[in-house]
Design an enzyme around this catalytic site. Structure first.
Site, PDB file in Angstrom:
ATOM      1  N   ASP A 114      -8.459  -5.183  -5.929  1.00 11.97           N
ATOM      2  CA  ASP A 114      -8.042  -4.020  -5.118  1.00 11.97           C
ATOM      3  C   ASP A 114      -8.463  -2.906  -5.774  1.00 11.97           C
ATOM      4  O   ASP A 114      -8.394  -2.762  -7.081  1.00 11.97           O
ATOM      5  CB  ASP A 114      -6.520  -3.944  -4.717  1.00 11.97           C
ATOM      6  CG  ASP A 114      -6.267  -2.779  -3.862  1.00 11.97           C
ATOM      7  OD1 ASP A 114      -7.172  -2.255  -3.026  1.00 11.97           O
ATOM      8  OD2 ASP A 114      -5.195  -2.297  -3.823  1.00 11.97           O
ATOM      9  N   HIS A 117      -6.376  -6.149  -1.979  1.00  8.96           N
ATOM     10  CA  HIS A 117      -5.524  -5.187  -1.566  1.00  8.96           C
ATOM     11  C   HIS A 117      -4.107  -6.064  -0.567  1.00  8.96           C
ATOM     12  O   HIS A 117      -2.900  -5.871  -0.737  1.00  8.96           O
ATOM     13  CB  HIS A 117      -5.919  -4.088  -0.570  1.00  8.96           C
ATOM     14  CG  HIS A 117      -4.850  -3.064  -0.328  1.00  8.96           C
ATOM     15  ND1 HIS A 117      -4.483  -1.880  -1.022  1.00  8.96           N
ATOM     16  CD2 HIS A 117      -4.429  -2.810   0.736  1.00  8.96           C
ATOM     17  CE1 HIS A 117      -3.623  -1.224  -0.573  1.00  8.96           C
ATOM     18  NE2 HIS A 117      -3.598  -1.571   0.742  1.00  8.96           N
ATOM     19  N   SER A 140       0.955  -1.221  -0.111  1.00  5.27           N
ATOM     20  CA  SER A 140       0.064   0.034   0.038  1.00  5.27           C
ATOM     21  C   SER A 140       0.975   1.264   0.098  1.00  5.27           C
ATOM     22  O   SER A 140       1.723   1.439  -1.057  1.00  5.27           O
ATOM     23  CB  SER A 140      -0.885   0.000   1.352  1.00  5.27           C
ATOM     24  OG  SER A 140      -1.951   0.719   1.034  1.00  5.27           O
TER      25      SER A 140
END
Length: 490
Positions: free
Chosen positions: A410, A467, A204
């Site tokens: 994601d 994600h 991320s």
């Protein structure tokens, strides 16, 4: 979570080792004078008290570390703090299940900015998981299957990390200096890890962190050699569902919500039409105010406009921004759409767990997976809008390999935006990489995703993952990492 929306060349390593030996011989007297005595082996550490590590080249830094057997009975594990005067970063370290005396070393951090790496440890790729109220459970697909691994809560204010007098870190470049010093102190003290292949990985906002952290480690090597220390064998960076280039990521929110880039379109046609019409203006404003030059006021205004037009429509849906194939479970501010995060927080609130880990007694507040205060400070500094892909380019040009992997479901740090920047950014392998078609890669005879690779850069998608790839697809994630560590083609 994202809240804000090769091996070194052998010749260079041999030269560095030669310089190290020569400098060490010249300065041998200063070591014998007691300025530095390496700890040598982790086996000397206590289970009840910290051992403090330091080095004269880093007078402002020290490391407190202890044995902490709490998660994986098959390996030795340790916890502690990186102390930077009045700032203290918490970390976990697990030895490899395979061969800790020979296996590579991985550094891992979660993103945010402001989210604890306990999420990576207890939910994704660590040697144990906390999936319910019953505590830890052995995780067979942990990334320490074939590597020694760190999990670091950074920057200050994240997880169990703290400051004595309210000190803060507000930019990735500030945080990088602390991480690089920690890495040097650890490797210099525990000599059995010297020279090991070292991989810096993150998820991320790690797409911003990791390239900058790795560049700091790489550049610091010159100082280490001059000081008679062994340089860090920085071999690669690994970024999972990262935000490395905001300029390609922000427009991709339309692709993920309004086209079948992953799943069927989830927003209505009229909303998608408005979003499509907004993209040219958004890109123009971002380029003028955030890319060509970073004008703080105008860049922030551009980001607000783009967020209202391209991000807000998605958040009006019930979908999970970290996996658009499912609905968000709970309030995102409370569960991050995954109720398991609440079990992790409850586990880390237990007094016996904190005692085992050696959490500083000054930390009395309930554990929080992510810190809004830290995220707000980074946003105020417009940290996200710095050109991180230039760091990736520089690392690749210096022989440090890069793996960019992305779960296809994601939305927040999606495969569309990540593929675009890997195809567009400038580096010495751009021509070779950008003309390659995507091809399938598989695990146990079954398609796992698509990939392309050239001259040290690999891009890979993982089907059915969001994600947090290791959470959704643990077997595929471990196979991906093991092949990467072995320098094998996917």
């Amino acid at each position: 979570m994202f809240w804000a929306a090769g091996l070194l060349y052998l010749g260079a390593l041999a030269l560095a080792q030669h310089d190290y030996q020569r400098t060490f011989a010249a300065n041998h007297g200063q070591y014998n004078e007691g300025l530095f005595t390496p700890a040598e082996d982790l086996s000397i550490l206590s289970e009840t008290e910290f051992t403090t590590l330091s080095h004269p080249e880093f007078p402002r830094y020290s490391v407190r570390v202890k044995k902490s057997q709490f998660c994986d009975e098959t390996v030795k594990s340790y916890t502690g703090y990186i102390d930077i005067e009045a700032r203290h970063l918490f970390f976990y370290f697990f030895e490899s299940r395979n061969n800790p005396d020979k296996d590579d070393v991985i550094f891992w951090t979660n993103g945010g900015p402001g989210c604890s790496s306990s999420l990576g440890l207890f939910m994704e790729l660590g040697p144990c998981r906390v999936l319910d109220a019953n505590g830890t459970k052995f995780h067979p697909e942990s990334w320490n299957s074939n590597a020694n691994i760190f999990f670091v809560d950074q920057p200050i204010g994240v997880g169990f990390s703290y400051a004595d007098y309210g000190e803060v870190v507000s930019t990735t470049e500030e945080a990088a200096k602390d991480i690089a010093a920690f890495v040097a102190i650890f490797f210099e003290n525990f000599s059995k890890f010297k020279g090991r292949a070292f991989h810096m990985a993150g998820e991320s906002y790690g797409g911003r962190y990791i390239p900058v952290f790795a560049a700091e480690v790489y550049d610091q090597n010159k100082k280490l050699v001059e000081a008679g220390m062994t340089p860090i064998n920085l071999t690669s960076i690994m970024i999972g569902n990262g935000i490395t280039d905001f300029y390609t990521m922000i427009p991709s929110y339309y692709d993920m919500a309004c086209t079948p880039a992953s799943v069927a379109p989830i927003l209505d046609i009229s909303t998608c039409t408005r979003m499509k019409q907004t993209i040219p203006r958004c890109k123009k404003w971002l380029k003028e105010s955030c890319v060509d030059q970073l004008d703080a006021i105008s860049c922030e205004a551009a980001n607000v406009f783009c967020s209202q037009e391209l991000s807000a429509p998605f958040f009006s849906s019930t979908k999970n921004p970290y996996d658009i194939s499912r609905d968000c479970e709970g309030e995102i501010s409370d569960t991050l759409c995954y109720p398991v995060t609440k079990h992790i927080s409850s586990f880390l609130d237990r007094a016996d767990v904190r005692s085992t880990l050696g959490v500083d007694p000054s930390i009395t507040a309930n554990f929080s997976s992510c810190s809004n205060d830290v995220g707000s400070r980074f946003y105020a500094k417009l940290d996200e809008f710095h050109p991180t892909h230039h760091y990736v380019s520089a690392l690749l040009d210096r022989g440090v390999r890069a793996l960019i992997y992305v779960g296809r479901n994601d939305w927040i740090c999606n495969h569309v935006g990540n593929e675009r920047w890997t195809l567009e950014f400038e580096w010495n392998g751009h021509k070779e990489f950008s003309v390659l078609p995507l091809r399938e890669w598989s695990v146990a005879g079954k398609k796992a995703g698509m990939t392309r690779s050239a001259k040290g850069l690999t891009y890979a998608t993982i089907d059915g993952a969001g994600h947090m790839v290791p959470y959704d697809k643990p077997k595929e994630a471990l196979e991906l990492v093991n092949r990467w560590l072995g320098n094998q083609d996917l």
